[in-house]
Structures are given as structure tokens and as C-alpha cells.
Design a protein around this motif. Sequence first.
Motif, PDB file in Angstrom:
ATOM      1  N   SER A   1       0.809  -1.179  -0.010  1.00  0.00           N
ATOM      2  CA  SER A   1       0.076  -0.062   0.015  1.00  0.00           C
ATOM      3  C   SER A   1       0.831   1.257  -0.006  1.00  0.00           C
ATOM      4  O   SER A   1       1.988   1.187  -0.081  1.00  0.00           O
ATOM      5  N   ILE A   2       0.440   2.574   0.185  1.00  0.00           N
ATOM      6  CA  ILE A   2       1.059   3.651  -0.028  1.00  0.00           C
ATOM      7  C   ILE A   2       0.397   4.699   0.807  1.00  0.00           C
ATOM      8  O   ILE A   2      -0.804   4.766   1.191  1.00  0.00           O
TER       9      ILE A   2
ATOM     10  N   VAL B   1       1.912  10.042  -2.113  1.00  0.00           N
ATOM     11  CA  VAL B   1       1.199  10.264  -3.208  1.00  0.00           C
ATOM     12  C   VAL B   1       1.156  11.861  -3.491  1.00  0.00           C
ATOM     13  O   VAL B   1       1.381  12.412  -4.637  1.00  0.00           O
ATOM     14  N   GLU B   2       1.022  12.633  -2.331  1.00  0.00           N
ATOM     15  CA  GLU B   2       0.893  14.107  -2.514  1.00  0.00           C
ATOM     16  C   GLU B   2       2.293  14.498  -2.947  1.00  0.00           C
ATOM     17  O   GLU B   2       2.469  15.427  -3.802  1.00  0.00           O
TER      18      GLU B   2
ATOM     19  N   VAL C   1      -6.626  10.071 -14.846  1.00  0.00           N
ATOM     20  CA  VAL C   1      -6.259   8.917 -14.232  1.00  0.00           C
ATOM     21  C   VAL C   1      -6.625   7.823 -15.135  1.00  0.00           C
ATOM     22  O   VAL C   1      -7.975   7.560 -15.739  1.00  0.00           O
ATOM     23  N   HIS C   2      -5.517   7.359 -16.214  1.00  0.00           N
ATOM     24  CA  HIS C   2      -6.278   6.294 -17.224  1.00  0.00           C
ATOM     25  C   HIS C   2      -5.289   5.441 -17.151  1.00  0.00           C
ATOM     26  O   HIS C   2      -4.011   5.416 -17.273  1.00  0.00           O
ATOM     27  N   ASN C   3      -5.710   3.860 -17.411  1.00  0.00           N
ATOM     28  CA  ASN C   3      -4.826   2.831 -17.669  1.00  0.00           C
ATOM     29  C   ASN C   3      -3.741   2.934 -17.099  1.00  0.00           C
ATOM     30  O   ASN C   3      -2.417   2.504 -17.295  1.00  0.00           O
ATOM     31  N   GLY C   4      -3.837   2.783 -15.598  1.00  0.00           N
ATOM     32  CA  GLY C   4      -2.643   2.828 -14.640  1.00  0.00           C
ATOM     33  C   GLY C   4      -1.854   3.900 -14.759  1.00  0.00           C
ATOM     34  O   GLY C   4      -0.679   3.725 -14.188  1.00  0.00           O
TER      35      GLY C   4
ATOM     36  N   ILE D   1      -5.391   5.555  -5.511  1.00  0.00           N
ATOM     37  CA  ILE D   1      -4.679   6.681  -6.357  1.00  0.00           C
ATOM     38  C   ILE D   1      -5.845   7.505  -6.377  1.00  0.00           C
ATOM     39  O   ILE D   1      -5.820   8.751  -5.978  1.00  0.00           O
ATOM     40  N   LEU D   2      -7.172   7.088  -6.848  1.00  0.00           N
ATOM     41  CA  LEU D   2      -8.114   8.047  -6.940  1.00  0.00           C
ATOM     42  C   LEU D   2      -8.572   8.686  -5.537  1.00  0.00           C
ATOM     43  O   LEU D   2      -8.801   9.961  -5.343  1.00  0.00           O
ATOM     44  N   LEU D   3      -8.318   7.887  -4.359  1.00  0.00           N
ATOM     45  CA  LEU D   3      -8.780   8.439  -2.980  1.00  0.00           C
ATOM     46  C   LEU D   3      -7.746   9.396  -2.839  1.00  0.00           C
ATOM     47  O   LEU D   3      -7.835  10.565  -2.136  1.00  0.00           O
ATOM     48  N   ALA D   4      -6.278   8.987  -2.969  1.00  0.00           N
ATOM     49  CA  ALA D   4      -5.400  10.138  -2.433  1.00  0.00           C
ATOM     50  C   ALA D   4      -5.480  11.221  -3.170  1.00  0.00           C
ATOM     51  O   ALA D   4      -5.348  12.456  -2.825  1.00  0.00           O
TER      52      ALA D   4
END
Length: 373
Positions: free
Chosen positions: A24-25, A30-31, A56-59, A102-105
Motif C-alpha cells: 500500500s502507500i 502520493v501528495e 487517471v487512465h490505464n494505470g 490513487i483516486l482516493l489520494a
Amino acid sequence: MSEFHLEKIAGVSFADIFGSDEVSISFEKVEAFLDQMVVVASEKAKTSPNQLVRLVHNGQVFWMTQQQAAEFLKKGSDPDIRKEVEQALRGELKSVRQELEILLAIAFYMLHQYKENSAIPQEEIDRIEPSLRRRQKEIAEGVSSTTESEAILAEKRRRNPLISHYEEKMGEFLNCKARGDLVRAAALAKELALEKKQYVLQSRSIEPDIRTIYYHRLNLQKTKKRLLSTQSDLCSSRQGLLKWEVNELKNNLGMIREELDVADREGMDSAASQIKRLRQYDTETMEKNMMEKSMELVALQCESDILARKEKETESVIAHIAENVLHEQELKIDIAETTRQTNKPLFQTETKHQSTIAKKKSSGMHISKFKDH
């Protein structure tokens, strides 16, 4: 629709963000990545970070100029829903989890930035922050439930090797047909015919577990949709305040220009001349500020449009799974009971009577049985 080439756009992959060894991260990492990449992207595009559009697209996470974003919206390829469903249901859980995190971050990052700069109303912050905490909990619980269910299924497959053996042989058969190796395909077809009855009997025992996994993965897609919706809400809140600020600047500029016009008509002494120079400086600063805010508004609108498209795509995936895989059986599930008994299949093996009915209607269990629309 012609294809849009994202490889030309500044971006960073999930693998780069998470690293090879991380399960996890932290949001802090991420910031830091987002801050770093925004600077790189803005320098490359020679524009302000506020005027970039995120995707955010394809990883990967991309940063685009407004022109590139508009081109993406115009030329971007329509998604292959079957492929998206395949990834959602059978893709590596690690990839699904990373996308959600990532979307949450990003949502937390947006909220943090807006909160620090008082860039959205406080009531919006108070509304959105708890919802993101709920999404965080949903991700953790959803991934945990899916992991546990997949482990149960893997153990059942291990105890019944014929299932995997038959499915591997079926895959080889299909590949041989595709290659035109009809001799080998014919031999495999005979073997499959002999093993089919036993395979059907054994595979039926794991159907409830497969459906349970699909149910958990469906819920993860619902969480994805909620995260995209929250990001849209953040964009909308920022747009609302920006529009008000731009309008205020326009009104103030109008008042200052009117004062300057009056001063020009009535003549000025040295003090009035100094005041005029200061007011002229004010107008230039305000015009620059208004232009920057207007450009940020355009970027936010582009990002909102991209988020709306992504949310619609996710809705299509959710609908496809619900209608063609689970046949909306998830609506009958007691969520509270599921939480208490995550180690039990959510779906029971069919009775003989139910099985007879099912022959008249495809179970929708496997992706290969998806209906065409």
C-alpha cells in the motif's frame, strides 16, 4: 473516432508511485509525487499548475494542457466495456486496489489544497471530508473481503485439480483453433468431451464462491464511481467560488475604470495623478488575476468533463456486471450479514429445481456469457 495518443503527455505510472515492494502507500507519498509531477508538467507545458488538467487512465496519472484535454475529450477512443468488465472481475486485485487508492489520494490531495487556500466553501469541506473517510474504509474492507474470498476459491480449486486442468485444456483448444491447428484441436475436443460431465459437477460447487468474488469486485467498482463523483464535486465547488471571484473582480474593475474616467474628465492635481497611477496598477493586477482565474475555470471544466466521462464508463461496467453476471442478485444481499460472515459464500449452490430453471436462462456466471448490446 480517431485515437488520442496519451504517451505524448506528461504522466506517472502507478508502479512508479507505489514502487515494486509496496503493498500500500501513504497519502503523504502520493501528495509528494503529485506535487513533483505537477511542477514538471507545468514547466514542460509552460503554464501555471492551476491550468493543467489531470487524468487517471490505464494505470497512469497524466497532466495535460487545456488544449490537450479538449483534444482528448474530442478524439479519445470509446472504452471497450467487455475489456473493462474483464479487468474489474478478473484483473489482478493489486491493480484494482492501486487505482482506487490513487483516486482516493487525489481526492484527499484536492481537498487538502483547497482547504489550505480557502479555495472552496467550508461547508463543502465539512461535507466531503467524512465521505472520503468512508471511501477509505470501503476500499480496505472491499479488498480484504475479496482477498479472503479469492483465497477460499483458490483452495477449492487446489482440492479439485480437474477444474483448472479442464479450463487450461479449453484454452489450449481455443488457441489451436485460432492458429488453424485443427488436428490438435480435434484431439483436444475429444478429451474435453470425455471430461465435461465431471468438470460441470465439480465447477458447480465453486459457483457460489465465484459469484461472491464478483459481488465484492462489483462493490469496489461502486467505490470507484463514488470517488470520481467526489472529485467532480470538488471541481464544481472550486468552479462556483472562482466564478464568484471573477465576477467580483469584473465589478471592481468597472468601478475603478469609472473613477479614472471621471478623474480624466475633471482634471487632476499631482496627488490625484499619483492616485491614478496606483489605481492603474490595481487594474493591471486585477486583470492579470482575473485572467488566471478564468483560465483555471476552463481547466476545471475540462477536468469535470473528463471525470464525467470516466464516471459514465464506470457506471456502464457496474451495470454490465449487475445485469449480465450477477443478474442483480446483489440487491438481495444483506450487507450487514455479509460483513459479519465474510468467509461464507454470498450465494448458495442451486437446488435441482433452480438448476433446471437456470438451463432456460444463462447464469451469467462467466464473462464469456455476456450478452451483446
